[in-house]
Design an enzyme around this catalytic site. Structure first.
Site, PDB file in Angstrom:
ATOM      1  CD  GLU A  94      33.491 -12.115   4.087  1.00 36.61           C
ATOM      2  OE1 GLU A  94      34.482 -13.415   4.633  1.00 36.61           O
ATOM      3  OE2 GLU A  94      33.828 -10.940   4.894  1.00 36.61           O
ATOM      4  CG  HIS A 116      30.933  -7.880   7.640  1.00 36.50           C
ATOM      5  ND1 HIS A 116      32.675  -7.015   8.330  1.00 36.50           N
ATOM      6  CD2 HIS A 116      31.390  -8.894   7.848  1.00 36.50           C
ATOM      7  CE1 HIS A 116      33.655  -7.309   7.375  1.00 36.50           C
ATOM      8  NE2 HIS A 116      32.745  -9.005   7.273  1.00 36.50           N
ATOM      9  CG  ASN A 163      32.212  -5.816  12.595  1.00 39.29           C
ATOM     10  OD1 ASN A 163      30.887  -6.374  12.304  1.00 39.29           O
ATOM     11  ND2 ASN A 163      33.039  -5.826  13.716  1.00 39.29           N
ATOM     12  CB  ALA A 164      36.876  -6.207   8.743  1.00 36.08           C
ATOM     13  CG  ASP A 174      27.694 -11.485  16.478  1.00 43.21           C
ATOM     14  OD1 ASP A 174      27.637 -10.541  17.201  1.00 43.21           O
ATOM     15  OD2 ASP A 174      28.271 -13.196  16.386  1.00 43.21           O
ATOM     16  N   GLY A 175      25.895 -10.007  18.236  1.00 42.06           N
ATOM     17  CA  GLY A 175      25.767  -9.704  19.910  1.00 42.06           C
ATOM     18  C   GLY A 175      27.466  -9.382  19.816  1.00 42.06           C
ATOM     19  CG  HIS A 179      30.578 -10.009  14.604  1.00 37.73           C
ATOM     20  ND1 HIS A 179      30.411 -10.978  14.644  1.00 37.73           N
ATOM     21  CD2 HIS A 179      31.987 -10.383  13.783  1.00 37.73           C
ATOM     22  CE1 HIS A 179      31.741 -12.175  14.199  1.00 37.73           C
ATOM     23  NE2 HIS A 179      32.394 -11.760  13.718  1.00 37.73           N
ATOM     24  CG  ASP A 222      30.075 -13.559   9.448  1.00 38.96           C
ATOM     25  OD1 ASP A 222      30.434 -13.506   7.888  1.00 38.96           O
ATOM     26  OD2 ASP A 222      30.553 -13.768  10.552  1.00 38.96           O
ATOM     27  N   GLY A 253      33.401 -15.027  12.002  1.00 41.71           N
ATOM     28  CA  GLY A 253      32.069 -15.868  11.712  1.00 41.71           C
ATOM     29  C   GLY A 253      31.806 -15.955  13.168  1.00 41.71           C
TER      30      GLY A 253
HETATM   31 ZN   LIG Z   1      33.872 -10.875   6.678  1.00 42.42          ZN
END
Ligand SMILES: [Zn+2]
Length: 394
Positions: free
Chosen positions: A132, A221, A224-225, A253-254, A256, A278, A322
């Protein structure tokens, strides 16, 4: 030889009640809804009565960084990889890609060599590594250290792919920070097994669509990002939704992303969406540790000790770093909070990711000929037992 009887089996496609599964030599030999005739069972076979519990395919996690005590960046050794595998296997993840966070080329290569050793021992448990980074857009680096996020130095790509290149199953990168020559070098030198994934990217909708059209089949993901969805610039998120084939991971995960965004993505993407944990450390979470330039702390769920949301990791920039969960926790959250069906959630955690890494013919289903990676769940989706290649794990 093991006979699992009285099981509610999810085959990866459909549900079978009152089913039995026969396992021998680490493979599933037969799945049946016919009654087992006890006199037909060989003396050396064990009969495991599931009393109606779910028996589902072992989960396949394509992105996680650590086990209960060690993470790969800190200790890029075969021992660490085995520890990561054992930590997650206890929780039902029987196949995983240990993932390295943006770091030096030297640490990346040590991690690749370590995963290669464990892959030789356990090819269906640890079929490779996920790199990653580090070729990310600094604007979208998330919790990755600015000291490591970079464009490739002269000769770096050649060096990266010179040894153990076949162990890289996923390489996440931001295509817009690479020159056309660097993109070409990656496509030419990467192993055929390596899937490129667009992530930590500020690409526009057009740039992302072009990348998906030119050899990047995945996105890392979702939400995100990555550049978000806007009315006049649909961004990477819009490109993922609009493209007919690209597949995207999501961290359910609730923390992110809101679980409604998971439900929306599943509705739009169907089997193009899959779950990743993650996880940095999971079961139990570590109170604090150093990740690159930052110190990361564990914060328990602000709403109290909800079993469904086991807390989160935040670094000293205030960014999520993470997760603190395993893939079965994501499945439970998807069912209990995002309102997805158990069928969809299990496919996203097992059947689909197994297909993505080209192991869908041996992993991710309970069918004759498949590797005997099996998870026993009770009605509340708690893990009661796990078998990988037919061997008891928990
Ligand atoms: Zn990442």
């Amino acid at each position: 030889m093991n006979y699992f009887v009285n099981a509610t089996v999810f085959t990866g496609v459909e549900w079978l009640t009152g089913a039995s599964v026969r396992v021998d030599n680490s493979r599933i030999q037969e799945v049946s809804t016919a009654n087992i005739v006890l006199s037909d069972v060989p003396d050396n076979a064990s009969i495991i009565d599931l009393n109606g519990d779910y028996l589902v395919p072992g989960m396949v996690d394509l992105q996680l960084y650590g086990g209960s005590e060690i993470f790969l960046n800190e200790q890029p050794t075969p021992e660490a990889v085995r520890h990561i595998y054992n930590s997650h296997a206890r929780n039902g993840t029987t196949t995983l890609l240990p993932t390295i966070h943006s770091t030096s080329l030297d640490i990346m290569q040590q991690a690749m060599a370590a995963v290669q050793v464990v892959r030789n021992e356990n090819p269906f448990g640890v079929p490779g590594i996920h790199l990653e980074g580090p070729y990310f857009n600094p604007i979208k680096r998330g919790a990755h250290s600015p000291a490591f996020v970079r464009t490739p130095a002269e000769g770096e790509l050649e060096a990266l792919f010179s040894t153990n290149a076949d162990v890289i199953r996923i390489l996440t990168l931001a295509p817009e920070v690479l020159t056309p020559e660097q993109r070409q070098t990656i496509q030419a030198r990467k192993h055929a097994n390596t899937l490129l994934s667009l992530g930590h990217s500020n690409a526009t909708y057009r740039q992302a669509m072009d990348a998906f059209e030119s050899g990047i089949p995945l996105a890392t993901h979702l939400y995100n990002a990555m550049r978000g969805f806007e009315s006049r610039e649909p961004g990477v998120v819009g490109a993922v939704f609009d493209h007919p084939n690209v597949r995207a991971s999501i961290i359910a995960d609730g923390y992110h992303c809101d679980l409604a965004t998971t439900r929306i993505a599943r509705r739009l993407l169907g089997d193009r969406l899959f779950l990743i944990s993650d996880a940095l450390f999971a079961n139990p979470p570590r109170p604090s540790f150093t990740l690159g330039q930052f110190v990361v702390h564990f914060e328990p769920d602000i709403n109290g000790s909800s079993q469904s949301r086991p807390g989160r990791y935040v670094n000293d920039e205030g960014k999520l770093a993470g997760s603190a969960i395993t893939l079965i926790d994501c499945v439970r959250l998807c069912v209990e909070r995002a309102g997805l069906s158990l069928t969809d959630a299990l496919r996203m955690a097992s059947t689909v990711p197994a297909e993505i890494i080209n192991l869908g013919h041996v992993l991710g289903k309970i069918q004759s000929g498949y590797v005997a990676n099996l998870v026993r769940l009770d009605q509340r989706l708690a893990v009661k037992a796990v078998w990988s290649s037919g061997e008891t794990r928990a």
